[in-house]
Design a protein around this motif. Structure first.
Motif: not given
Length: 267
Positions: A211-220
């Motif tokens: 699926s299209p990426v909407v949420c992303k992982e943060r550096s933390d």
């Protein structure tokens, strides 16, 4: 005329029209510029006009004392390099180093979570990766609704902001029921404002592979999804509301909420 012969106050007035980054660069130009670039006068202009009030809200009185003892330049970099926990310690403040714009994160304890006080539906956990003492862990609900709010006057004026919902899912074999099949609605608006369909985002927090990426992982290590954006003109438009909702009757669980972050957005 050699600009280095100008009085220090004149050089400070010139530097006040630049940026914190430019002021630091100018300090290597000459002793005169270094003196002006390090002065309290110049760095006071880069600090938020309400910096004293912000410091007074620190969750620790000892932190307030330390901050008040610093030079204005040292204070600027302390507030941009380290989180300042405010109130009861469940929200945080930091300056954006490049611009001096104000950024906040409203922790889960300072959010309005429907049924958040009921241990049958939500539990409160301490997680080492969180900046806050506690995060909210969803056990099971069918009505999910979370609201946050902040006064526009507490943010930087003439600034475009975005709000981000910061979360993760419980580790292990737990199925993130409901979040991969039904989207949540996300809204950001000024209190009293009508929100149309164009102002509502529909997002799968746990989308299926491909699926299209909407949420992303943060550096933390946490995940974030943009809830929406708004322009803070002069800070006099009132309360800004951040609203997440999914109430279609699907059973949901496994969501861990850290908070909602509000920071400047640049296109």
């Amino acid at each position: 005329m050699d600009i280095n012969q100008l009085p220090a106050e004149c050089i400070s007035s010139i530097l006040a029209f630049t940026s914190p980054k430019d002021a630091c660069r100018s300090a290597v130009a000459s002793p005169a510029f270094r003196s002006a670039a390090d002065s309290d006068a110049i760095w006071t202009t880069f600090l938020p006009s309400d910096y004293r009030q912000i410091i007074s809200q620190a969750s620790s009185s000892s932190t307030s004392s330390v901050l008040n003892s610093l030079s204005k330049k040292a204070l600027y970099f302390r507030l941009s390099d380290h989180l300042l926990f405010i109130g009861s310690g469940n929200s945080s403040f930091v300056l954006e180093k490049e611009s001096g714009k104000k950024c906040y994160m409203i922790g889960a304890r300072d959010l309005e979570i429907v049924w958040g006080s009921s241990p049958a539906y939500w539990t409160w956990q301490s997680i080492p990766t969180s900046r806050f003492p506690e995060v909210a862990e969803l056990r099971v609900v069918w009505w999910l609704e979370i609201k946050g709010k902040i006064e526009g006057r507490n943010l930087s004026p003439k600034t475009k902001y975005a709000a981000y919902f910061v979360f993760k899912f419980k580790e292990g074999d737990f199925q993130h029921d409901g979040f991969g099949t039904k989207p949540v609605s996300l809204e950001v608006y000024f209190e009293g404002e009508e929100v149309g369909e164009d102002g509502t985002k529909m997002v799968l927090l746990d989308p299926p592979e491909g699926s299209p990426v909407v949420c992303k992982e943060r550096s933390d290590g946490w995940m974030e999804v943009e809830m929406g954006e708004f322009f803070n003109e002069l800070g006099d438009d009132g309360m800004v509301i951040f609203h997440l909702k999914q109430i279609d009757g699907i059973i949901k669980g496994g969501l861990i909420v850290e908070g909602i972050e509000i920071s400047p957005k640049y296109d």
